[in-house]
Design a protein around this motif. Sequence first.
Motif, PDB file in Angstrom:
ATOM      1  N   MET A   1      20.540  66.213  24.387  1.00  0.00           N
ATOM      2  CA  MET A   1      21.975  66.075  24.536  1.00  0.00           C
ATOM      3  C   MET A   1      22.543  67.393  25.061  1.00  0.00           C
ATOM      4  N   ALA A   2      23.405  67.310  26.041  1.00  0.00           N
ATOM      5  CA  ALA A   2      23.997  68.492  26.640  1.00  0.00           C
ATOM      6  C   ALA A   2      24.960  69.154  25.663  1.00  0.00           C
ATOM      7  N   LYS A   3      25.027  70.461  25.778  1.00  0.00           N
ATOM      8  CA  LYS A   3      25.930  71.226  24.924  1.00  0.00           C
ATOM      9  C   LYS A   3      27.365  70.974  25.381  1.00  0.00           C
ATOM     10  N   PHE A   4      28.247  70.665  24.433  1.00  0.00           N
ATOM     11  CA  PHE A   4      29.648  70.419  24.747  1.00  0.00           C
ATOM     12  C   PHE A   4      30.332  71.751  25.029  1.00  0.00           C
ATOM     13  N   ARG A   5      31.062  71.834  26.103  1.00  0.00           N
ATOM     14  CA  ARG A   5      31.754  73.069  26.493  1.00  0.00           C
ATOM     15  C   ARG A   5      33.153  73.098  25.873  1.00  0.00           C
ATOM     16  N   LEU A   6      33.428  74.170  25.162  1.00  0.00           N
ATOM     17  CA  LEU A   6      34.747  74.371  24.580  1.00  0.00           C
ATOM     18  C   LEU A   6      35.483  75.439  25.379  1.00  0.00           C
ATOM     19  N   ASP A   7      36.730  75.172  25.722  1.00  0.00           N
ATOM     20  CA  ASP A   7      37.522  76.211  26.375  1.00  0.00           C
ATOM     21  C   ASP A   7      38.432  76.869  25.334  1.00  0.00           C
ATOM     22  N   GLU A   8      39.239  77.800  25.774  1.00  0.00           N
ATOM     23  CA  GLU A   8      40.080  78.571  24.849  1.00  0.00           C
ATOM     24  C   GLU A   8      41.072  77.676  24.103  1.00  0.00           C
ATOM     25  N   VAL A   9      41.611  76.668  24.758  1.00  0.00           N
ATOM     26  CA  VAL A   9      42.544  75.747  24.094  1.00  0.00           C
ATOM     27  C   VAL A   9      41.819  74.971  22.987  1.00  0.00           C
ATOM     28  N   ASP A  10      40.596  74.513  23.276  1.00  0.00           N
ATOM     29  CA  ASP A  10      39.804  73.831  22.246  1.00  0.00           C
ATOM     30  C   ASP A  10      39.590  74.754  21.045  1.00  0.00           C
ATOM     31  N   HIS A  11      39.247  76.016  21.323  1.00  0.00           N
ATOM     32  CA  HIS A  11      39.036  76.996  20.249  1.00  0.00           C
ATOM     33  C   HIS A  11      40.295  77.144  19.401  1.00  0.00           C
ATOM     34  N   GLN A  12      41.432  77.260  20.057  1.00  0.00           N
ATOM     35  CA  GLN A  12      42.691  77.450  19.331  1.00  0.00           C
ATOM     36  C   GLN A  12      43.042  76.216  18.505  1.00  0.00           C
ATOM     37  N   ILE A  13      42.815  75.043  19.060  1.00  0.00           N
ATOM     38  CA  ILE A  13      43.070  73.804  18.305  1.00  0.00           C
ATOM     39  C   ILE A  13      42.159  73.753  17.084  1.00  0.00           C
ATOM     40  N   LEU A  14      40.876  74.038  17.287  1.00  0.00           N
ATOM     41  CA  LEU A  14      39.928  74.011  16.170  1.00  0.00           C
ATOM     42  C   LEU A  14      40.272  75.063  15.126  1.00  0.00           C
ATOM     43  N   ASP A  15      40.683  76.245  15.550  1.00  0.00           N
ATOM     44  CA  ASP A  15      41.081  77.285  14.602  1.00  0.00           C
ATOM     45  C   ASP A  15      42.212  76.795  13.698  1.00  0.00           C
ATOM     46  N   MET A  16      43.186  76.150  14.280  1.00  0.00           N
ATOM     47  CA  MET A  16      44.323  75.655  13.488  1.00  0.00           C
ATOM     48  C   MET A  16      43.902  74.519  12.563  1.00  0.00           C
ATOM     49  N   LEU A  17      43.028  73.649  13.046  1.00  0.00           N
ATOM     50  CA  LEU A  17      42.548  72.552  12.204  1.00  0.00           C
ATOM     51  C   LEU A  17      41.653  73.059  11.078  1.00  0.00           C
ATOM     52  N   ILE A  18      40.887  74.117  11.333  1.00  0.00           N
ATOM     53  CA  ILE A  18      40.048  74.707  10.282  1.00  0.00           C
ATOM     54  C   ILE A  18      40.935  75.212   9.150  1.00  0.00           C
ATOM     55  N   GLU A  19      42.015  75.857   9.503  1.00  0.00           N
ATOM     56  CA  GLU A  19      42.922  76.415   8.493  1.00  0.00           C
ATOM     57  C   GLU A  19      43.692  75.324   7.748  1.00  0.00           C
ATOM     58  N   ASN A  20      44.025  74.250   8.435  1.00  0.00           N
ATOM     59  CA  ASN A  20      44.805  73.172   7.815  1.00  0.00           C
ATOM     60  C   ASN A  20      44.501  71.870   8.546  1.00  0.00           C
ATOM     61  N   THR A  21      43.638  71.052   7.958  1.00  0.00           N
ATOM     62  CA  THR A  21      43.251  69.803   8.622  1.00  0.00           C
ATOM     63  C   THR A  21      44.403  68.810   8.725  1.00  0.00           C
ATOM     64  N   ARG A  22      45.463  69.051   7.974  1.00  0.00           N
ATOM     65  CA  ARG A  22      46.600  68.132   7.982  1.00  0.00           C
ATOM     66  C   ARG A  22      47.738  68.576   8.900  1.00  0.00           C
ATOM     67  N   ILE A  23      47.530  69.655   9.641  1.00  0.00           N
ATOM     68  CA  ILE A  23      48.581  70.143  10.524  1.00  0.00           C
ATOM     69  C   ILE A  23      48.898  69.081  11.582  1.00  0.00           C
ATOM     70  N   PRO A  24      50.179  68.761  11.767  1.00  0.00           N
ATOM     71  CA  PRO A  24      50.527  67.762  12.788  1.00  0.00           C
ATOM     72  C   PRO A  24      50.201  68.258  14.195  1.00  0.00           C
ATOM     73  N   PHE A  25      49.791  67.335  15.036  1.00  0.00           N
ATOM     74  CA  PHE A  25      49.485  67.691  16.423  1.00  0.00           C
ATOM     75  C   PHE A  25      50.702  68.298  17.112  1.00  0.00           C
ATOM     76  N   THR A  26      51.896  67.856  16.724  1.00  0.00           N
ATOM     77  CA  THR A  26      53.112  68.416  17.335  1.00  0.00           C
ATOM     78  C   THR A  26      53.258  69.904  17.014  1.00  0.00           C
ATOM     79  N   ASP A  27      52.867  70.309  15.800  1.00  0.00           N
ATOM     80  CA  ASP A  27      52.924  71.733  15.434  1.00  0.00           C
ATOM     81  C   ASP A  27      51.910  72.541  16.233  1.00  0.00           C
TER      82      ASP A  27
END
Length: 159
Positions: A1-27
């Motif tokens: 399976m090919a490695k999934f490429r994450l860009d900086e926006v993906d990293h930032q989204i994941l960082d916020m979800l790691i800190e709070n999985t319930r954060i609204p997408f609008t936030d």
Amino acid sequence: MAKFRLDEVDHQILDMLIENTRIPFTDIAKKLLISAGTVHVRVKKLEEAGIIKGSSLTLDYHKLGYSFIAYVGIFLEKTSQTKFVLNRIQEIPYITVAHITTGKFNIFCKVRAKNTKHAKDIIFMIDDIDGVSRTETMISLEESINDKNRLMHSIFNDL
């Protein structure tokens, strides 16, 4: 399976979800100056790629009356019984984690119980499983570190 490429926006989204999985997408969208639809699409792609697998809920076990933690090492009569024993272990809801291991134990489990009597009852349930020759138990005095967020941040920084 090919490695999934994450860009900086993906990293930032994941960082916020790691800190709070319930954060609204609008936030998330407001903080990153992108649309909520973009956040939704990216999270969906991360889920489809298997990078995000659900979200978790953290409970305060002390407040719920389950503050006793023990680790149980299980010795099997034969290693070929591993799958059978794991299936029986899975039927005991107070065993929250089980690992097939090398070294001293065949299987190593985390038990969450109400008190020592309850833990003893759970350990006896394990001992009664066909194929278990004996167990060895360690009592947790305190859970000093339980921080998956640091690991997840480190992994994403390495990508």
